[in-house]
Design an enzyme around this catalytic site. Structure first.
Site, short mmCIF file in Angstrom:
data_model
loop_
_atom_site.label_atom_id
_atom_site.label_comp_id
_atom_site.label_asym_id
_atom_site.label_seq_id
_atom_site.Cartn_x
_atom_site.Cartn_y
_atom_site.Cartn_z
N ARG A 136 -8.82 -0.37 4.39
CA ARG A 136 -7.98 0.65 3.74
C ARG A 136 -6.63 0.05 3.37
NH1 ARG A 136 -7.67 6.19 6.75
NH2 ARG A 136 -6.36 6.35 4.92
N CYS B 21 -4.80 12.80 12.29
CA CYS B 21 -5.56 11.56 12.34
C CYS B 21 -5.38 10.94 13.71
CB CYS B 21 -5.17 10.63 11.22
SG CYS B 21 -3.53 9.97 11.39
N ARG C 93 -0.19 15.21 12.22
CA ARG C 93 0.61 14.79 11.05
C ARG C 93 1.02 16.05 10.28
NH1 ARG C 93 -1.04 9.24 9.47
NH2 ARG C 93 0.71 9.35 8.05
N PRO C 94 2.03 16.78 10.79
CA PRO C 94 2.45 18.02 10.13
C PRO C 94 3.03 17.75 8.74
CG PRO C 94 4.04 17.41 11.84
CD PRO C 94 2.89 16.43 11.93
N ASP D 3 4.29 0.75 11.88
CA ASP D 3 3.08 0.15 11.30
C ASP D 3 2.87 -1.30 11.75
OD1 ASP D 3 2.67 2.51 10.03
OD2 ASP D 3 3.42 1.87 8.08
N LYS E 183 0.84 -1.22 0.00
CA LYS E 183 0.00 0.00 0.00
C LYS E 183 0.87 1.26 0.00
CE LYS E 183 -1.72 1.62 4.03
NZ LYS E 183 -1.38 3.02 4.30
N ASN E 184 1.87 1.28 0.90
CA ASN E 184 2.62 2.53 1.04
C ASN E 184 3.62 2.74 -0.09
OD1 ASN E 184 1.12 3.05 3.25
ND2 ASN E 184 2.69 2.51 4.75
#
Ligand code: EPU
Length: 421
Positions: free
Chosen positions: A399, A116, A121-122, A307, A22-23
Site C-alpha cells: 500500500r 483501523c 480514527r475519528p 509513521d 504517498k501521503n
C-alpha cells in the site's frame, strides 16, 4: 496473498531512489477534482493506495490516464457526489474527497471511513472544520452527506486531543480555496505533506499563505484551473531505508529527498551514534563506532513521525541499552511489538509506551504483517535476524512502499517475494 522471505545478516550498501510521497499524492489527487481543467501529477508512486484513489476518482466521474508509471492526468469535467462504502473502506485517505466535493458541487455523499488496526480514527475535526465553512455536513446511514453547502470563509481551529489533523487540515484547505472571503486555519497541521498540498492548490490558482506553519490563511477564489505538479519525495520511505542501513551496519544514501523533512529521524539516528550527512537532496548514513539506544516520543511534525515509530523500534531492539518509546499520535500503534517479540526482541508494553531492551541479535521467524508501517518494521527486523523470516500478508506493505523487495535486493539484501494465488 504474496509473502516476503528474507535471509538476514547482509549489510546493505548503495543508493536508493526514493519514490513520491504517498501521503502527499493522495490528497493532491483528490484536490484535482477542484477544477474542470486537466491536472498532470508527476512523481506519483506506484502503490495500491494510489490505485484505490484513482478508482475513486473514476467512480466520481473524472477521466484518469496514466501516461507513464509515475504520472497521472486527471480531468474532472464532470463530477458526481457519491463515494461508496466498497471503495472508501479500502483506504482511510478517501476521507479527503469531502473537501473537494463540497467545494465543487456544494453536495456530497461520502462513506464514513472505518477505524483501523492503529486505533480509532475519528473525523470529528474534519466535520467541525468543514461545517465552520458552511458545509452543513451530517452523518446519515454511514455516509457523510450534504445537499446544500453554502461556503464562506471563517476562522477555524483544528486543535484536537492528539494535536492537529493532517488530512483534516487538507480537507479544510481544499474547501476554503473556493469559499468566498478569507479563511484562517489555526492549529493547522505543519507536516510537509500539508505544505505540498498547498503548493499544488496555489499552482491551480488558489491563494494560500502560511502552509507548513500552524496558521494558514486562504483567500477564496471563484475558480481554479489546471496545472502540472510534482509531489515531494517520500520522507517515510527514506527514513525506512536509512534505518535499514543503520540496522544492518551498512552504508545507505537516499535520494532525492528534502533533508529538512527527515530532521526528526536523522537527529535521533545521529544521537544514537550513527554517522549521517546531508547534501541538497540526499542523506547518507553509516555505522561507525559504538551506538546506543535512545528514548523518543512521536508527535506532529517536526516531532518524530508516528509513521517511522515501528521501524525505529526494530532498530532499538538490536541497539545496546534501553529505549523508552512513547506513541503520542495513535496510542494503539504497537501491533509490531508482539511480532518483534516472536523474533527474540525484549519489549515491555505500558499503555502508549514501549520499553525496549537491546538484545545481541534477533532470530528469523514466520510473522504476520498487520499494517503498513508494522510490516516495514518486520522487514527491517528480518534483514538483521539470524536465519529466515517469512512475512505474511505483505499486501499491507504494497500500500505504501513501491517495490520495496526490489529496492532492498539492489542494496544487497537476500529477499524474495513469493507470489501466491
Ligand atoms: N484525530 C481526531 N479527530 C479527527 C482527525 C484526527 O481526533 O477528526 C486524531 C487521530 O485519531 C490521531 C491524530 O488526530 O490521534 C492525528 O491524526 P491525523 O488526522 O493527523 O491522521 P490522518 O490525517 O488521518 C495522516 C497519514 C497517516 C499518519 C498521520 C499522522 C495520510 C493518508 N495518512 O493520517 O499515515 O500517520 O497523518 O501523521 O496522509 C501511514 O502512512 O502509515 C499513515 C497512517
Amino acid at each position: 496473498m504474496d509473502r516476503i522471505v528474507i535471509e538476514g545478516g547482509t549489510p546493505l550498501r548503495g543508493e536508493v531512489k526514493i519514490s513520491g510521497s504517498k501521503n502527499s499524492v493522495l490528497p493532491v489527487l483528490a484536490a484535482a477534482l477542484l477544477t474542470e481543467e486537466p491536472c498532470v501529477i508527476r512523481r506519483v508512486p506506484d502503490l495500491s493506495d494510489v490505485r484505490f484513489m484513482l478508482d475513486l476518482l473514476r467512480h466520481l466521474g473524472a477521466e484518469v490516464e496514466r501516461p507513464d508509471t509515475h504520472s497521472v492526468r486527471v480531468c474532472a469535467r464532470r463530477l458526481t457526489e457519491t463515494a461508496p462504502y466498497d471503495l472508501v473502506r479500502k483506504m482511510r485517505a478517501s476521507v479527503c474527497l469531502l473537501g473537494p466535493l463540497v467545494a465543487r458541487l456544494r453536495r456530497c455523499r461520502v462513506s464514513m471511513p472505518g477505524g483501523c488496526v492503529i486505533g480509532p480514527r475519528p473525523i470529528d475535526l474534519h466535520l467541525k472544520g468543514l461545517n465552520a465553512l458552511g458545509a452543513r455536513l451530517a452523518v446519515e446511514e454511514g455516509y457523510v452527506v450534504t445537499h446544500d453547502a453554502a461556503l464562506e470563509g471563517a476562522v477555524i481551529s483544528l486543535a484536537g486531543r492528539h494535536g492537529s489533523t493532517v488530512l483534516g487540515t487538507g480537507n479544510v484547505l481544499m474547501a476554503a480555496t473556493l469559499a468566498p472571503g478569507r479563511t484562517t486555519i489555526e492549529h493547522a497541521a505543519c507536516e510537509p505533506e500539508v505544505e505540498d498540498l498547498a503548493r499544488f492548490l496555489n499552482a491551480l490558482g488558489a491563494r494560500i499563505t502560511g502552509a507548513g506553519t500552524p496558521l494558514i490563511t486562504v483567500e477564496g477564489v471563484e475558480r481554479l484551473h489546471g496545472a502540472e505538479f510534482e509531489v515531494i519525495p517520500d520522507r517515510i520511505e527514506a527514513a525506512t531505508f536509512l534505518i535499514a542501513g543503520a540496522l544492518t551496519g551498512g552504508e545507505i544514501a537516499v535520494q532525492p529527498i528534502v533533508p529538512a523533512h527527515l530532521l526528526p529521524v536523522t537527529a535521533l539516528l545521529r544521537d544514537a551514534g550513527f554517522w549521517v550527512t546531508e547534501d541538497s537532496d540526499r542523506v547518507t548514513l553509516r555505522r561507525e563506532g559504538a551506538t546506543a539506544a535512545r528514548d523518543f516520543a512521536t508527535g506532529p511534525f517536526p516531532a518524530f513521525p508516528t509513521d517511522a515509530q515501528a521501524q525505529m523500534m526494530a532498530l532499538m531492539c538490536v541497539t545496546p541499552g534501553t529505549s523508552v518509546i512513547t506513541e503520542r499520535v495513535f496510542s494503539d500503534r504497537f501491533m509490531h511489538a508482539a511480532e518483534l517479540q516472536r523474533m527474540g526482541a525484549q519489549i515491555e508494553m505500558e499503555g502508549a509506551t514501549a520499553i525496549v531492551k537491546g538484545v545481541e541479535g534477533l532470530s528469523g521467524a514466520p510473522v504476520m504483517a498487520s499494517d503498513l508501517r508494522a510490516s516495514a518494521a518486520l522487514v527491517l527486523a528480518g534483514l538483521v535476524a539470524r536465519g529466515q523470516t517469512d512475512i505474511r500478508r505483505v499486501y499491507h506493505i504494497d500500500r505504501g512502499y513501491e517495490r520495496i523487495d526490489e529496492k532492498l535486493r539492489a542494496l544487497g539484501a537476500r529477499i524474495e517475494r513469493i507470489r501466491e494465488a
